[in-house]
Scaffold this motif. Sequence first.
Motif, PDB file in Angstrom:
ATOM      1  N   UNK A 135       0.827  -1.210   0.000  1.00 24.97           N
ATOM      2  CA  UNK A 135       0.000   0.000   0.000  1.00 24.97           C
ATOM      3  C   UNK A 135       0.861   1.260   0.000  1.00 24.97           C
ATOM      4  N   UNK A 136       1.978   1.198   0.700  1.00 24.92           N
ATOM      5  CA  UNK A 136       2.875   2.360   0.815  1.00 24.92           C
ATOM      6  C   UNK A 136       3.382   2.802  -0.555  1.00 24.92           C
ATOM      7  N   UNK A 183      -1.621  12.434  -2.011  1.00 24.72           N
ATOM      8  CA  UNK A 183      -2.361  11.523  -1.131  1.00 24.72           C
ATOM      9  C   UNK A 183      -2.689  12.216   0.192  1.00 24.72           C
ATOM     10  N   UNK A 184      -3.764  11.746   0.800  1.00 22.39           N
ATOM     11  CA  UNK A 184      -4.190  12.292   2.083  1.00 22.39           C
ATOM     12  C   UNK A 184      -3.303  11.755   3.198  1.00 22.39           C
ATOM     13  N   UNK A 185      -2.889  12.640   4.081  1.00 22.89           N
ATOM     14  CA  UNK A 185      -2.014  12.266   5.201  1.00 22.89           C
ATOM     15  C   UNK A 185      -2.617  11.129   6.023  1.00 22.89           C
ATOM     16  N   UNK A 186      -3.915  11.206   6.270  1.00 20.84           N
ATOM     17  CA  UNK A 186      -4.552  10.178   7.083  1.00 20.84           C
ATOM     18  C   UNK A 186      -4.562   8.826   6.384  1.00 20.84           C
ATOM     19  N   UNK A 187      -4.581   8.820   5.040  1.00 19.00           N
ATOM     20  CA  UNK A 187      -4.503   7.553   4.311  1.00 19.00           C
ATOM     21  C   UNK A 187      -3.192   6.843   4.614  1.00 19.00           C
ATOM     22  N   UNK A 188      -2.116   7.607   4.698  1.00 17.91           N
ATOM     23  CA  UNK A 188      -0.821   7.018   5.039  1.00 17.91           C
ATOM     24  C   UNK A 188      -0.826   6.529   6.480  1.00 17.91           C
ATOM     25  N   UNK A 189      -1.300   7.357   7.401  1.00 18.67           N
ATOM     26  CA  UNK A 189      -1.312   6.968   8.812  1.00 18.67           C
ATOM     27  C   UNK A 189      -2.148   5.702   9.027  1.00 18.67           C
ATOM     28  N   UNK A 194       9.699  12.092  -0.739  1.00 25.72           N
ATOM     29  CA  UNK A 194      10.170  12.910   0.387  1.00 25.72           C
ATOM     30  C   UNK A 194       9.023  13.215   1.349  1.00 25.72           C
ATOM     31  N   UNK A 195       7.832  13.439   0.794  1.00 26.80           N
ATOM     32  CA  UNK A 195       6.673  13.689   1.661  1.00 26.80           C
ATOM     33  C   UNK A 195       6.336  12.443   2.478  1.00 26.80           C
ATOM     34  N   UNK A 196       6.417  11.274   1.853  1.00 25.08           N
ATOM     35  CA  UNK A 196       6.193  10.033   2.595  1.00 25.08           C
ATOM     36  C   UNK A 196       7.161   9.925   3.778  1.00 25.08           C
ATOM     37  N   UNK A 197       8.429  10.183   3.497  1.00 25.74           N
ATOM     38  CA  UNK A 197       9.453  10.097   4.537  1.00 25.74           C
ATOM     39  C   UNK A 197       9.126  11.031   5.695  1.00 25.74           C
ATOM     40  N   UNK A 198       8.785  12.274   5.371  1.00 30.66           N
ATOM     41  CA  UNK A 198       8.490  13.265   6.408  1.00 30.66           C
ATOM     42  C   UNK A 198       7.295  12.828   7.252  1.00 30.66           C
ATOM     43  N   UNK A 199       6.276  12.264   6.610  1.00 31.83           N
ATOM     44  CA  UNK A 199       5.079  11.879   7.344  1.00 31.83           C
ATOM     45  C   UNK A 199       5.302  10.619   8.176  1.00 31.83           C
ATOM     46  N   UNK A 200       6.104   9.680   7.671  1.00 31.56           N
ATOM     47  CA  UNK A 200       6.416   8.495   8.473  1.00 31.56           C
ATOM     48  C   UNK A 200       7.187   8.906   9.722  1.00 31.56           C
TER      49      UNK A 200
END
Length: 320
Positions: free
Chosen positions: A80-81, A88-94, A148-154
């Motif tokens: 999924x990642x 993408x929505x931040x909450x979708x990643x969380x 980079x956005x994924x990294x920051x949010x993780x």
Amino acid sequence: MFYKEIDSTDDNDFLLSTIEENCRLAVGARNEIKNSERLLKQKKVNFSEAEDNNLVADVQDNVVKEDSDFEDTIKYFLQDYTLLEEGFDKEDLFDMLPSKNLYRFKDILYRLIAESYKEIKILNEFANDSTIITSDLEDIKSLILNEKRKIALVKEYLNKKEEKVEVNEEKNSLILVPTTGGNIRILSELENMPIEYIPLFRELIDSIVDGTFKNVKSFNNNNSLNGVSEVKGPGVRIVFKRLSKNKYALITAFIKRSNNDAGYLDSLKSKVADFRLIQDSLKSCVDNQKFIEENNMYVSELYRLLGQDEKSPQNRKEVI
């Protein structure tokens, strides 16, 4: 043994190598300590040289197995990642990230970060190709920004967990998949299971609900099963599919008596094919109140079969 410190100001290559090295150190340290202690407790006499060699072999076998299980877990979260597109929505990643209760929670997050750095490295190599056209270069830049956005949010998710800041921890919801004849497949299957296996199935189902996903594995190397996953216990399996956010479809439950038991595969492919026929319909129904009420009745029956007469965790909280 000392772990290398990670600093967000370091360059990408150094960050990637540091994360990977720390993961390897963590794997080796945890597994050798845990397995050595377990094996030593079982040994009540002094070791001969031959016994020492056998002990080392046992520890190594266990390290290899756990490392393989960890890679299966990584692949599950990666499926999924890696599909998260620009914007993408931040909450979708969380929602798709592992629960803090999951064994080796931090190692999994670090590996996701490492995979993003790997992708950035590959994209940068493409971007530096002198033959690349401007439009493709712009696409590559967008993909790099997305990683980079994924990294920051993780990292944000990890920090919130460590600081005990409230992050969405609601229980996952179970959607029980019907057969083509309209019966709920997993209920029919569990009704006919030997009683000694029921606690094992209960543990697997609870792990889906609480987000720990016991020994999870994705079927990514079989075209007929791609996109679905399984949780595993001793001799037992539950195959499931994430429908959306915290909603998980339970497709089938079965006993697999050995690793050489290949006879189940044709049956599994057939059941997954039946599920695919109604997958879109199930996704469209998960916000329908009438469907929710009927499904929750089936979930209550599921927990009754699992030996829990009280209301299921799903019905104790309004989570769908």
